[in-house]
Design a protein around this motif. Structure first.
Motif, PDB file in Angstrom:
ATOM      1  N   GLN A 151       0.818  -1.217   0.000  1.00  0.00           N
ATOM      2  CA  GLN A 151       0.000   0.000   0.000  1.00  0.00           C
ATOM      3  C   GLN A 151       0.850   1.264   0.000  1.00  0.00           C
ATOM      4  O   GLN A 151       0.426   2.313  -0.494  1.00  0.00           O
ATOM      5  N   LEU A 152       2.070   1.195   0.546  1.00  0.00           N
ATOM      6  CA  LEU A 152       2.935   2.372   0.567  1.00  0.00           C
ATOM      7  C   LEU A 152       3.431   2.741  -0.830  1.00  0.00           C
ATOM      8  O   LEU A 152       3.892   3.865  -1.055  1.00  0.00           O
ATOM      9  N   SER A 165       0.297   5.588   4.326  1.00  0.00           N
ATOM     10  CA  SER A 165       1.202   6.702   4.040  1.00  0.00           C
ATOM     11  C   SER A 165       0.886   7.909   4.913  1.00  0.00           C
ATOM     12  O   SER A 165       1.782   8.688   5.254  1.00  0.00           O
ATOM     13  N   TYR A 166      -0.375   8.057   5.326  1.00  0.00           N
ATOM     14  CA  TYR A 166      -0.775   9.178   6.184  1.00  0.00           C
ATOM     15  C   TYR A 166      -0.177   9.056   7.586  1.00  0.00           C
ATOM     16  O   TYR A 166       0.258  10.041   8.183  1.00  0.00           O
ATOM     17  N   VAL A 167      -0.150   7.837   8.135  1.00  0.00           N
ATOM     18  CA  VAL A 167       0.328   7.654   9.513  1.00  0.00           C
ATOM     19  C   VAL A 167       1.796   7.269   9.574  1.00  0.00           C
ATOM     20  O   VAL A 167       2.320   6.998  10.649  1.00  0.00           O
ATOM     21  N   ARG A 168       2.469   7.258   8.485  1.00  0.00           N
ATOM     22  CA  ARG A 168       3.864   6.818   8.442  1.00  0.00           C
ATOM     23  C   ARG A 168       4.719   7.601   9.444  1.00  0.00           C
ATOM     24  O   ARG A 168       4.769   8.833   9.430  1.00  0.00           O
ATOM     25  N   GLY A 169       5.395   6.854  10.335  1.00  0.00           N
ATOM     26  CA  GLY A 169       6.290   7.457  11.308  1.00  0.00           C
ATOM     27  C   GLY A 169       5.613   8.131  12.483  1.00  0.00           C
ATOM     28  O   GLY A 169       6.291   8.720  13.326  1.00  0.00           O
ATOM     29  N   ALA A 194       5.281   0.833   8.001  1.00  0.00           N
ATOM     30  CA  ALA A 194       5.156   2.292   7.984  1.00  0.00           C
ATOM     31  C   ALA A 194       5.899   2.962   9.130  1.00  0.00           C
ATOM     32  O   ALA A 194       5.811   4.183   9.271  1.00  0.00           O
ATOM     33  N   GLY A 195       6.616   2.204   9.952  1.00  0.00           N
ATOM     34  CA  GLY A 195       7.379   2.807  11.040  1.00  0.00           C
ATOM     35  C   GLY A 195       6.525   3.490  12.083  1.00  0.00           C
ATOM     36  O   GLY A 195       6.970   4.434  12.747  1.00  0.00           O
ATOM     37  N   VAL A 196       5.306   3.026  12.271  1.00  0.00           N
ATOM     38  CA  VAL A 196       4.399   3.619  13.248  1.00  0.00           C
ATOM     39  C   VAL A 196       4.776   3.148  14.649  1.00  0.00           C
ATOM     40  O   VAL A 196       5.084   1.969  14.858  1.00  0.00           O
ATOM     41  N   ILE A 197       4.779   4.075  15.628  1.00  0.00           N
ATOM     42  CA  ILE A 197       4.974   3.724  17.032  1.00  0.00           C
ATOM     43  C   ILE A 197       3.595   3.385  17.592  1.00  0.00           C
ATOM     44  O   ILE A 197       2.730   4.253  17.696  1.00  0.00           O
TER      45      ILE A 197
END
Length: 685
Positions: A151-152, A165-169, A194-197
């Motif tokens: 999806q990215l 892509s909106y919540v990435r990082g 997506a590197g989300v915490i």
């Protein structure tokens, strides 16, 4: 290939070991001592079973996945022993969370295979929520999970940005049960890809109060929440303001959010809905431009989906296999034999904006009446559940002549007068739901009933009501409701159409009023409901008057003999203390409610007998009670965690209804008093 079952207790969280799903040990090795047991079993599938499953579900899942070992937390649930009795396995105790968060270096386990080599191999095993029966295991392949990773790439291919892509990082609070599949699917997927915490809730019931504290202190950019939690926070001024001040977005899923709630929130915060499934993980949701479209979803065309015409002009979301979208259609790695996969979710299109669709219910939620008319109850239930006094609302009527409503109150009425007050307070929401539904689906006042506190509505792991289980649990009550209405109004026993038509003249549309008999039946039905409501109200007033008169007589007869310098006597002879009663719950063990009779030996004996019978009746619904005695240890008698909750609710309902001068019991009380005799003594004596 065999599986390893992991059962996590509700008060422990060992790494990912309470997410209700599973991961392959090829990817997840936490520490050297633990890996010494796991490494020889590389390639073995791990299956994580939710601690909220019934014993029957646990046994079915471990057998169907051929589990060879059971991983337990340091304080395993009692049900673990019963699982092992039916399906013997090796037992392994896992360390707690602090052990896994240690700073010691761990052994790196290489994964040399390419994606193409493992595309169709199992990555983990999920199980369904059990909304339609016993949960079923669903092996998920690497290819299925790869569809989420892809999806990215979509924005770089010229498509709209996706939620990933909106919540990435960013930091995101996942207010979902950690044993639910969505928690594992979304947290691992968002974290890895997506590197989300990911902020997870503590191992305790997630209330609006607790969620509000997490909003305040976690510094989360947004939150993923169940609709019920959004409503609970919205209905409290403090929690609502804190939610809007702390977060930039709210995602809800697993059900419908009431429009009156969403229409307010969407002007203050980015509000959106997401969906997925065990088989698909998170679908590729495109970000929407207009905040007023918060109810709608826009899926990337790379999913290769269509909304196939179903019923009531709704579309059934279906993914159609297409080679050009292979990397985005992970579901076909899980089901390689399929050419299309129907999600079973029904949507309606936006009236003005092509490509936007609004969820309207499951395909199997449709109610068919004897009039040949149909009703999708989801919207009506959502409107009624927006009422702060209603916990859940379930509309029934399958195979009947009209709809009916089962309400689960947040606070149960203690008598007929309070029940009438509750219905009066909820009725405007029912009227609102009736306003926008087809005429044949409207709820009449005489077709509303309340749940029994001793029979809480069955819920899936995602906290949604299991509709089929509800209908089974309340089959007798629903039958009695329709039988009672049939006696009050004989014309309502069948479809509201003439029993016969003149020769050569077909039956008309039941919804049309050009047939005198149809109109007559409708009028009779309405009149019957009005008469029943008036009679019911009159009887309630008569009963209240009798109770008041009896209380006054009792007070007069006891005033001479009873005196207490530190206390004042209530009309019914109870003790009115300064602590009072809050929300129907006695505030202190020594405080009697305003209508409680003196606790003499005879009253204690009667109360003990009633509670004893309630406990046995509740146990009879879950376990074989032929060999059960007052001194039998209930935990040893195979009482699992779900059954304990039912028993706890039954005991507390007795305390409220019989106005026992004790606090409502907590679940620890059952573990501390695991016999019928001890439970009765703890409450009554």
């Amino acid at each position: 290939m065999q599986s390893i079952a992991v059962l996590a207790g509700p008060n422990k969280r060992s790494g990912l070991i309470s997410h209700g799903s599973s991961v392959t040990w090829d990817l997840w090795i936490y520490d050297t001592s633990f890996s010494s047991w796991l490494l020889p079993r590389r390639g073995t599938r791990a299956f994580f079973t939710s601690h909220r499953n019934s014993l029957e579900a646990h046994i079915s899942l471990v057998k169907r996945t051929s589990c060879s070992a059971l991983l337990l937390s340091e304080k395993p649930l009692p049900v673990a022993r019963h699982i092992l009795e039916d399906w013997p396995m090796e037992q392994v105790t896992t360390p707690d969370l602090d052990f896994f968060l240690g700073e010691e270096l761990v052994e790196v386990v290489p994964f040399p295979k390419t994606f193409e080599e493992v595309r169709n191999e199992p990555f983990y095993i999920l199980h369904t929520s059990g909304s339609t029966g016993i949960p079923k295991p669903v092996p998920i392949t690497y290819g299925s999970y790869g569809g989420m990773d892809s999806q990215l790439l979509l924005p770089s291919l010229g498509h709209k940005p996706t939620f990933l892509s909106y919540v990435r990082g960013k930091r995101v609070f996942f207010a979902l049960p950690v044993f639910h599949a969505a928690s594992l699917n979304w947290t691992i997927g968002l974290a890895l890809f997506a590197g989300v915490i990911c902020v997870l809730p503590p191992p305790m019931p997630l209330t609006a109060h607790l969620a509000s504290q997490i909003f305040q202190y976690s510094q989360s950019y947004g939150a993923v929440m169940a609709p019920s939690l959004v409503v609970d926070c919205y209905n409290n001024d403090t929690y609502c303001v804190r939610m809007l001040q702390s977060l930039k977005f709210i995602v809800y899923g697993g059900g419908m959010l009431p429009e009156e709630v969403g229409d307010v929130l969407c002007h203050r915060i980015r509000l959106m809905t997401l969906m997925g499934s065990c088989e698909t993980a998170l679908l590729p949701h495109q970000m929407l431009d207009d905040p007023r479209d918060w109810e709608y979803i826009s899926l990337s065309p790379c999913l290769g989906h269509i909304f196939r015409n179903d019923r009531d002009r709704l579309g059934n979301l279906t993914i159609v296999r297409q080679r050009k979208y292979e990397s985005h259609q992970g579901v076909f790695s899980t089901f390689p034999q399929k050419e299309e996969h129907a999600m079973g979710d029904l949507f309606e299109p936006h009236p003005l904006k092509p490509g936007l669709w609004r969820f309207r219910g499951r395909a199997d939620d449709i109610i068919s009446f004897t009039t040949a008319e149909k009703l999708n109850p989801s919207t009506m239930e959502s409107i009624i559940q927006a009422n702060p006094r209603v916990k859940s609302a379930v509309i029934g009527g399958q195979g009947q002549f009209q709809a009916s409503l089962l309400l689960e109150p947040r606070e149960y009425p203690r008598n007929a007068a309070e029940e009438q007050t509750f219905l009066d307070q909820v009725w405007p929401s029912i009227v609102q739901a009736n306003r926008d539904c087809p005429a044949h689906g409207r709820i009449m006042r005489g077709f509303v009933m309340l749940t029994d506190p001793a029979k809480p509505l069955p819920r899936a792991s995602k906290d949604t009501v299991q509709r089929h289980a509800v209908f089974k649990l309340y089959v007798a009550e629903w039958g009695s409701l329709y039988e009672r209405q049939a006696r009050l109004n004989p014309t309502s026993k069948g479809p509201m159409v003439p029993s016969s038509a003149p020769p050569g003249k077909p039956h008309g549309n039941p919804g049309e009023a050009d047939d005198g008999s149809v109109l007559s039946d409708k009028m009779a039905s309405a009149i019957g409901a009005i008469v029943e409501r008036k009679i019911s109200a009159a009887l309630d007033r008569f009963a209240s008057a009798l109770l008041a008169a009896a209380s006054q007589l009792y007070s007069m007869s006891s005033s001479v003999s009873d005196s207490a310098p530190q206390e004042t006597r209530s009309p019914a002879g109870g003790v009115a203390c300064s602590e009072g009663i809050t929300n129907g719950v006695v505030s202190a063990p020594s405080t009697l409610s305003a209508h409680a009779a003196p606790r003499d030996h005879d009253s204690k004996k009667r109360a003990s007998g009633r509670l004893r019978q309630i406990i046995y009746d509740t146990l009879a619904e879950n376990v074989e009670v032929d060999d059960l005695e007052d001194g039998t240890d209930l935990i040893e008698f195979r009482l699992d965690s779900l059954q304990i909750v039912s028993l706890l609710n039954a005991i507390n309902a007795f305390i409220v209804r019989s106005e026992q001068p004790v606090d409502l019991v907590q679940i620890e009380a059952i573990y501390s008093n695991p016999t019928v005799a001890k439970l009765v003594a703890a409450v009554v004596e």
